[in-house]
Motif scaffolding. Structure first.
Motif, PDB file in Angstrom:
ATOM      1  N   ASN A  50      26.143  11.518  42.933  1.00  0.00           N
ATOM      2  CA  ASN A  50      25.307  12.421  42.154  1.00  0.00           C
ATOM      3  C   ASN A  50      25.896  12.544  40.749  1.00  0.00           C
ATOM      4  N   VAL A  51      25.029  12.916  39.799  1.00  0.00           N
ATOM      5  CA  VAL A  51      25.469  13.150  38.424  1.00  0.00           C
ATOM      6  C   VAL A  51      25.151  14.608  38.090  1.00  0.00           C
ATOM      7  N   LEU A  52      26.174  15.376  37.681  1.00  0.00           N
ATOM      8  CA  LEU A  52      26.044  16.809  37.471  1.00  0.00           C
ATOM      9  C   LEU A  52      26.427  17.187  36.055  1.00  0.00           C
ATOM     10  N   GLY A  53      25.570  17.967  35.413  1.00  0.00           N
ATOM     11  CA  GLY A  53      25.865  18.499  34.094  1.00  0.00           C
ATOM     12  C   GLY A  53      25.589  19.989  34.061  1.00  0.00           C
ATOM     13  N   PHE A  54      26.497  20.766  33.458  1.00  0.00           N
ATOM     14  CA  PHE A  54      26.437  22.225  33.543  1.00  0.00           C
ATOM     15  C   PHE A  54      26.252  22.837  32.163  1.00  0.00           C
ATOM     16  N   LEU A  55      25.266  23.729  32.063  1.00  0.00           N
ATOM     17  CA  LEU A  55      25.070  24.538  30.861  1.00  0.00           C
ATOM     18  C   LEU A  55      25.552  25.949  31.186  1.00  0.00           C
ATOM     19  N   ASP A  56      26.717  26.301  30.657  1.00  0.00           N
ATOM     20  CA  ASP A  56      27.371  27.568  30.973  1.00  0.00           C
ATOM     21  C   ASP A  56      26.939  28.632  29.975  1.00  0.00           C
ATOM     22  N   ASN A  57      26.120  29.570  30.438  1.00  0.00           N
ATOM     23  CA  ASN A  57      25.697  30.692  29.607  1.00  0.00           C
ATOM     24  C   ASN A  57      26.465  31.969  29.946  1.00  0.00           C
ATOM     25  N   GLY A  58      27.550  31.833  30.735  1.00  0.00           N
ATOM     26  CA  GLY A  58      28.342  33.000  31.083  1.00  0.00           C
ATOM     27  C   GLY A  58      27.638  33.955  32.022  1.00  0.00           C
ATOM     28  N   ALA A  59      26.651  33.449  32.752  1.00  0.00           N
ATOM     29  CA  ALA A  59      25.843  34.298  33.632  1.00  0.00           C
ATOM     30  C   ALA A  59      26.399  34.307  35.052  1.00  0.00           C
ATOM     31  N   ALA A  60      25.953  35.287  35.823  1.00  0.00           N
ATOM     32  CA  ALA A  60      26.410  35.409  37.206  1.00  0.00           C
ATOM     33  C   ALA A  60      25.695  34.443  38.139  1.00  0.00           C
ATOM     34  N   ARG A  61      24.502  34.025  37.758  1.00  0.00           N
ATOM     35  CA  ARG A  61      23.704  33.171  38.636  1.00  0.00           C
ATOM     36  C   ARG A  61      23.244  31.928  37.875  1.00  0.00           C
TER      37      ARG A  61
END
Length: 310
Positions: free
Chosen positions: A93-104
């Motif tokens: 799998n290829v995973l990319g994360f956009l971190d907005n500092g949110a809980a969910r």
């Protein structure tokens, strides 16, 4: 009061001038599909060179957009699986994360693999012929990258994080999503919902685009209420289970949406080629998806609805 009203308008599907510039674009969609469904990639068959090339392409696109690796320092989640007489078949799998500092977190996914030259399908398809899979599912990967681009570049810090996943091994039994849900990089109970796109490139205006999973969250009827996209007709289906990657998330307690434009004569045939893509309509489908995602973000949590026992 004015700020709250503006946020409500944006969430309902109307966009600022900056956000408008980042909306899904038919030209970019066509370009992505042209590459992924080219003979060069030989159908992106699992355990074939073209599949590795496709996964590298997605990882590079994630990095260029500014998404963070989600599996430690890597964009990849490697795994193997068995299928009939074939053992330890490699995929990732290829995973990319956009971190907005949110809980969910919201998961947006699409599988990048296709049949390749059909060697792993035990004679079900013509072995040695390239199955390019433009609709199935280069179209979904194009949608994945366009939605990633929108949420990275729209100028807003959303109240949820985003995890973008391109799944491997889908055509051989939803293997990538099965592995991911058994080995998630973040807790599944912290996922807001999962949006899956599989075959969204052959829009038929008489049928419209189907959206599955309507019965998987109690809030979906309110989220969908009066949502419209010019030039795009849609209908909903309650089922959260199905023959694509959203299935594994739903049975593991995550609300889902599943976008698909339906079957056609080129399904799983060597004739599913890029020139047949309805790129402008796909862009409209993705804009519809943005409206629904934005409306779903008005709810701090969705109430998961368990599968019916019927």
């Amino acid at each position: 009061m004015k700020k709250s009203l503006l946020l409500l308008v944006l969430a309902g599907g109307m966009y600022s001038a900056h956000a408008q510039d980042t909306l899904p674009d038919a030209g970019r969609i066509q370009q992505i599909v042209n590459y992924l469904a080219s003979d060069k990639l030989k159908g992106r068959g699992t355990a074939e060179k073209g599949s590795i090339t496709a996964s590298n392409y997605v990882a590079k696109a994630f990095k260029k957009l500014g998404l963070k690796p989600a599996n430690g320092s890597s964009y990849f989640q490697d795994f193997t699986f068995d299928r009939n007489a074939h053992k330890k078949i490699p995929s990732r799998n290829v995973l990319g994360f956009l971190d907005n500092g949110a809980a969910r977190t919201i998961i947006i996914g699409a599988h990048y693999d296709h049949l390749g030259t059909a060697g792993l399908f035990d004679g079900k398809y013509p072995i040695g012929e390239i199955h390019n899979g433009a609709d199935d599912n280069a179209s979904g990967v194009a949608g994945l990258l366009e939605l990633a681009r929108y949420y990275v570049k729209n100028g807003r810090q959303e109240p949820f994080n985003f995890l973008f996943i391109a799944f491997g091994g889908e055509e051989l039994g939803l293997q990538g999503s099965r592995y991911y849900t058994a080995n998630p990089v973040m807790p599944l109970d912290k996922m807001h919902f999962m949006l899956n796109m599989d075959m969204i490139g052959r829009y038929n205006p008489e049928r419209g685009v189907g959206i599955g999973g309507f019965g998987s969250a109690a809030e979906w009827p309110e989220v969908f209420r009066e949502v419209q996209q010019p030039g795009i007709k849609y209908f909903t289906d309650a089922a959260g289970k199905g023959a694509s990657d959203h299935h594994n998330f739903y049975v593991n307690g995550v609300p889902v949406m599943f976008f698909h434009t339906g079957g056609h004569d080129d399904y799983h045939k060597p004739t599913d080629d890029a020139p047949k893509l309805q790129a402008a309509s796909e862009a409209g489908i993705l804009q519809l998806g943005i409206q629904l995602i934005n409306r779903a973000m008005q709810f701090p949590m969705l109430q998961y609805v368990q599968p019916s026992e019927k």
